[in-house]
Design a protein around this motif. Structure first.
Motif, PDB file in Angstrom:
ATOM      1  N   LEU A  28       0.816  -1.215   0.000  1.00 55.89           N
ATOM      2  CA  LEU A  28       0.000   0.000   0.000  1.00 55.89           C
ATOM      3  C   LEU A  28       0.852   1.268   0.000  1.00 55.89           C
ATOM      4  N   PHE A  29       2.146   1.128   0.271  1.00 55.22           N
ATOM      5  CA  PHE A  29       3.062   2.273   0.317  1.00 55.22           C
ATOM      6  C   PHE A  29       2.887   3.121  -0.933  1.00 55.22           C
ATOM      7  N   ASP A  30       2.760   4.426  -0.756  1.00 49.08           N
ATOM      8  CA  ASP A  30       2.365   5.305  -1.861  1.00 49.08           C
ATOM      9  C   ASP A  30       3.083   6.645  -1.713  1.00 49.08           C
ATOM     10  N   ASN A  31       3.698   7.090  -2.812  1.00 45.17           N
ATOM     11  CA  ASN A  31       4.471   8.335  -2.802  1.00 45.17           C
ATOM     12  C   ASN A  31       4.064   9.136  -4.029  1.00 45.17           C
ATOM     13  N   PRO A  32       2.773   9.498  -4.140  1.00 47.44           N
ATOM     14  CA  PRO A  32       2.225   9.899  -5.441  1.00 47.44           C
ATOM     15  C   PRO A  32       2.748  11.221  -5.972  1.00 47.44           C
ATOM     16  N   LEU A  33       3.185  12.125  -5.106  1.00 48.79           N
ATOM     17  CA  LEU A  33       3.720  13.398  -5.610  1.00 48.79           C
ATOM     18  C   LEU A  33       5.232  13.334  -5.802  1.00 48.79           C
ATOM     19  N   GLY A  34       5.855  12.249  -5.356  1.00 48.78           N
ATOM     20  CA  GLY A  34       7.301  12.114  -5.480  1.00 48.78           C
ATOM     21  C   GLY A  34       7.639  11.072  -6.521  1.00 48.78           C
ATOM     22  N   VAL A 348      23.337   8.495  -3.631  1.00 49.05           N
ATOM     23  CA  VAL A 348      22.449   8.769  -2.501  1.00 49.05           C
ATOM     24  C   VAL A 348      21.798   7.475  -2.038  1.00 49.05           C
ATOM     25  N   ALA A 349      21.788   7.263  -0.725  1.00 54.98           N
ATOM     26  CA  ALA A 349      21.018   6.169  -0.131  1.00 54.98           C
ATOM     27  C   ALA A 349      20.039   6.810   0.840  1.00 54.98           C
ATOM     28  N   GLU A 350      18.758   6.463   0.707  1.00 50.98           N
ATOM     29  CA  GLU A 350      17.755   7.082   1.578  1.00 50.98           C
ATOM     30  C   GLU A 350      16.785   6.046   2.100  1.00 50.98           C
ATOM     31  N   TRP A 351      16.480   6.160   3.379  1.00 50.85           N
ATOM     32  CA  TRP A 351      15.436   5.355   3.986  1.00 50.85           C
ATOM     33  C   TRP A 351      14.252   6.280   4.232  1.00 50.85           C
ATOM     34  N   MET A 352      13.104   5.915   3.661  1.00 50.98           N
ATOM     35  CA  MET A 352      11.909   6.740   3.788  1.00 50.98           C
ATOM     36  C   MET A 352      10.859   5.954   4.540  1.00 50.98           C
ATOM     37  N   SER A 353      10.273   6.572   5.542  1.00 56.41           N
ATOM     38  CA  SER A 353       9.238   5.915   6.333  1.00 56.41           C
ATOM     39  C   SER A 353       8.034   6.835   6.373  1.00 56.41           C
ATOM     40  N   LYS A 354       6.892   6.325   5.922  1.00 56.77           N
ATOM     41  CA  LYS A 354       5.714   7.176   5.792  1.00 56.77           C
ATOM     42  C   LYS A 354       4.492   6.501   6.400  1.00 56.77           C
ATOM     43  N   ASP A 355       3.786   7.280   7.174  1.00 56.82           N
ATOM     44  CA  ASP A 355       2.518   6.847   7.762  1.00 56.82           C
ATOM     45  C   ASP A 355       1.459   7.736   7.137  1.00 56.82           C
ATOM     46  N   GLY A 356       0.668   7.185   6.210  1.00 57.61           N
ATOM     47  CA  GLY A 356      -0.290   8.033   5.489  1.00 57.61           C
ATOM     48  C   GLY A 356      -1.378   7.236   4.819  1.00 57.61           C
ATOM     49  N   LEU A 357      -1.998   7.849   3.799  1.00 54.54           N
ATOM     50  CA  LEU A 357      -3.126   7.223   3.104  1.00 54.54           C
ATOM     51  C   LEU A 357      -2.723   6.878   1.670  1.00 54.54           C
ATOM     52  N   ASP A 371       1.530   2.270   7.087  1.00 53.35           N
ATOM     53  CA  ASP A 371       2.695   2.766   7.811  1.00 53.35           C
ATOM     54  C   ASP A 371       3.843   1.874   7.362  1.00 53.35           C
ATOM     55  N   ALA A 372       4.625   2.374   6.398  1.00 51.70           N
ATOM     56  CA  ALA A 372       5.587   1.493   5.730  1.00 51.70           C
ATOM     57  C   ALA A 372       6.847   2.261   5.392  1.00 51.70           C
ATOM     58  N   SER A 373       7.864   1.532   4.988  1.00 46.90           N
ATOM     59  CA  SER A 373       9.130   2.192   4.659  1.00 46.90           C
ATOM     60  C   SER A 373       9.728   1.570   3.408  1.00 46.90           C
TER      61      SER A 373
END
Lengths: 384, 384, 384
Positions: A28-34, A348-357, A371-373
């Motif tokens: 379900l992880f979603d990053n729609p504007l990125g 670049v190495a990045e860990w992204m953690s997002k709690d959203g819809l 709530d996923a990363s």
């Protein structure tokens, strides 16, 4: 003295961002504007951005900037889109006063002015990105940039990944639909900015400013008020099938670049379109959000640099640019490390953690929350 | 000494291939991995390829290469696709060790490395082209190229239409779906190559090598195992609707350029997807094929050259890149004449005769076979 | 003396036309061969044209010219199309005799040879534009241009917005379907031109000429003779679904540039496809039309110029390039003012008034007629 040759007036630059993400911890992880390709396509190589820029000062008063987006469908690269297409006309030869015409960045937030080659983080934060997704629009702007500010903006761009000179004061009139979107109403957005680049006695640079815009946004993918879709318009659709909703924001920021530590913080409030999960109607709703980022640059050799960064942000409001204007509320951490071993190469190495819809809309249902990363890797190459 | 200017570090080149074919002697004539527009559009002008390249060595260790394909739909030219999008990072300043990132040619065969501007024949032979249609993929490669090999590869490229320096040893990890295709599974292909450019005492140059790859290819356009399509998958489709089949090959070659006579021969064996006409299922099948080509270059003036060539090849295996993985077996003659009156202008006339199968798939039916020929004309123009 | 560097042989130029129209006085207003986006999208910013040109003389006998159209969907800019893709091969080093290959302008009318950067008016007149919509086609041409004509064509281009050197005599064989269209029949169009640039004793320049072509045009969007569409073919459709109709014209023109006043007039007669509103059949019909334009250039400073212009034209015939070949008869006034404050910047305001037919086709109905006007504004920027 004669005219300089074409290649002294016009130049070409570019860059590639080549990525490989791990699968997110939840589908379900979603990053729609990125990075909305990489959020699902884990464990595959893809091109996040591939850009070519043609630019130049072609007469005393005329300068242009054209940027090709060549990443196409990320694994199917092509020029599906021109990202910038703009011209500056200097009213005065000292470049204090200028008009800018064409497809250009809008006054929304500090990070809206910064290219992904300027930023450390892989994506802008949704709180400010939701105000101007795609960053650009078709319009006309005026910028006022006194000499001392011109010099400091240039210094910030050359040494500290600043966005360049967007004036101490600027005002812009634009279609309002966003980059590479057909305009769906006749309303014009109007935006303005005020900012100043300070320099302290110890050399520390600090820029602070405030930006705001006002307009009527026409949401895509809405059904008529009497329809049965997942997102219905509260008023009749425009003649071009958009759903008109008021859209306005004020954003304040402060930025001090890594000398060697730095901080960037932005905060936004406003009103804008958001789909109501109870009624399926797209309504005018509150927008509030912001982020703060800290970073530190360690220059470990003549050219080598290491920059760890951490960013935390929250957003409460809709995503006007996505079909049906879904609710976009979230709380997000980004923790990353930028390694620059060469003047033309960055990892670049990045860990992204997002709690959203999740932004997928289904009629008569609330959006799924997650709530996923995700762990993300990028190599970036510059040619200039 | 200072940095060279942008136009000394970055350069632009390009070419056009402008064609006119006679109608083939049979409407079933099919050249699906080669000039698949011209095989049917006889007696019409069209652009086979129009390319623009931006490339450069932008720092001591970073070089890039970007190629625009501008032929679009052949009679509707546009940038529907970027053909190359890659970056070299030299681990050592002598360029012996390097990594290559991005969209790049894969280790499949010698002719896979050669541009159409290097070749005399209008199309690569299907035996090797079927291993890497489009020649490129998204991945990361390492190349090892000792000094003496670097020099000979450069000499072969400058005077004998060689492909340039692809290393004595190379290894690459890549998505595996082919150029400008969305990846349909998470499996990575891995390929490698070994080759050496020999020089005999009489000046004769000879390159020989072996290449191989292994992976799981995800065929497009397959229906589910229980479906009723013309090509069904023997196992469930992937989450991205592909049909996963093992895909592996070994290819050996020998090439000696026209001094004034030359020979090129390649031979390939392996396993890969092929649709079974009896059952409609796409199955893992044998692949075997190869070709041999002879040519002779007559330098009739300071710049003028005439090069007659003849090529014969056979192929027995599937076309993994075409929807449903049709059977691609064929026996093909190519007889042609290349006239180069100018350093920037080339004319080619080629007679192609092919005995094979039409790639159109109909459920429960074997593919149509044909034995037909086509006369083809091309003017080619270089700018650099 | 050695070869010049790549950037001395190849150069890059470009321009943007950035527009804002007022709404037309009637929604039926239709400008289908001209600015067909802006005729309906009043009160919105859009990019009319954005172009990038790569060109060069790369050897003594070979020159090329490639033009990117980057305006895409006007508010969704992208490279959807390449506008020019051509190569000159000079048979003689004095450039008197040359062949031209590729996508290039066809011999139809004087204004067909002129770029929108050469013209004052925003659109070509429909009488001549209807003969070669898009101006280009895929083919091969021969041009004869004696030395004195070469010099005068160059002078006209440099100082008077002339189109450049298209020869005193020219002949071209081409597909005939128009720019960026898939060819729908195997017939070739053939066209030719004769023209001469005179210079009078008082310095006044005057060019006069005659052009003509002959071919069979294949109309798109026609239904079969027995069908029920809004436009039916009078004979069976081609194998590529076109409707073949004879297409031929002769056009004569005279042009004297603004020194300081100027005149341009063209007149055309011929035969071509036109849909009959009574029967719905596309028939071979008469074509007749023309226009006359007067203008005056006031050089008010070293670089500043003001050019008012007025044009009146009529057209009676079909629009072969539009689906179904609608009737395109019209009477049109264009009155405008061009302000050139800078060598690289131009502003145009034009009032267009047209009495004609809307090109939308409905079965068994005559096209709607309208008599309406539109106010249009443009800024144009050049880089070179």
């Amino acid at each position: 003295s004669g005219n300089p040759r074409w290649y002294e007036r016009i130049r070409m630059t570019g860059y590639i961002q080549y990525k490989y993400n791990m699968a997110a911890t939840n589908r379900l992880f979603d990053n729609p504007l990125g990075d909305s390709f990489g959020d699902q396509q884990g464990n595959e190589f893809y091109i996040r951005r591939m850009r070519l820029v043609f630019q130049g000062q072609v007469s005393e008063r005329v300068a242009f900037f054209m940027q090709f987006a060549l990443e196409g469908g990320q694994q199917t690269p092509a020029n599906n889109e021109m990202i910038d297409a703009m011209v500056d006309y200097y009213l005065t030869k000292d470049k204090v006063h200028r008009f800018r015409f064409g497809l250009q960045r809008v006054p929304n937030a500090f990070d809206t002015y910064r290219s992904s080659t300027n930023r450390q983080e892989m994506d802008r934060h949704e709180s400010i990105q939701s105000g101007a997704p795609g960053e650009r629009d078709l319009g006309v702007a005026y910028y006022w940039s006194p000499k001392v500010a011109q010099e400091r903006f240039t210094q910030l761009a050359a040494y500290h990944n600043g966005p360049g000179d967007y004036g101490v004061f600027g005002v812009m009139v634009y279609n309002g639909q966003g980059r590479s979107r057909l305009e769906l109403n006749k309303d014009k957005h109007i935006g303005a900015k005020l900012s100043y680049p300070f320099q302290f006695r110890n050399g520390r640079l600090l820029e602070a400013g405030v930006l705001g815009y006002h307009g009527v946004f026409s949401v895509q993918g809405a059904s008529a008020p009497t329809g049965t879709g997942a997102a219905k318009c509260i008023s009749p659709l425009t003649s071009e099938s958009g759903c008109d909703i008021k859209d306005q924001r004020i954003t304040a920021y402060v930025w001090t670049p890594p000398q060697p530590w730095g901080i960037l913080a932005e905060f936004t409030v406003g009103r804008g379109p958001k789909r109501n999960a109870q009624t399926n109607f797209i309504e005018e709703s509150n927008v509030v959000g912001g982020y703060v980022q800290g970073y530190y640059t360690w220059r470990y050799s003549d050219v080598g640099m290491l920059t760890p960064y951490v960013r935390y942000g929250e957003y409460y409001g809709g995503f006007k640019s996505i079909n049906g204007a879904p609710d976009g509320q979230s709380r997000t951490w980004n923790i990353g490390l930028v390694w620059e071993p060469d003047t033309h190469f960055r990892v670049v190495a990045e860990w992204m953690s997002k709690d959203g819809l999740n932004s997928t809309l289904v009629a008569n249902r609330a959006q799924n929350d997650f709530d996923a990363s995700q762990m993300r890797f990028m190599t970036q190459w510059f040619w200039n």
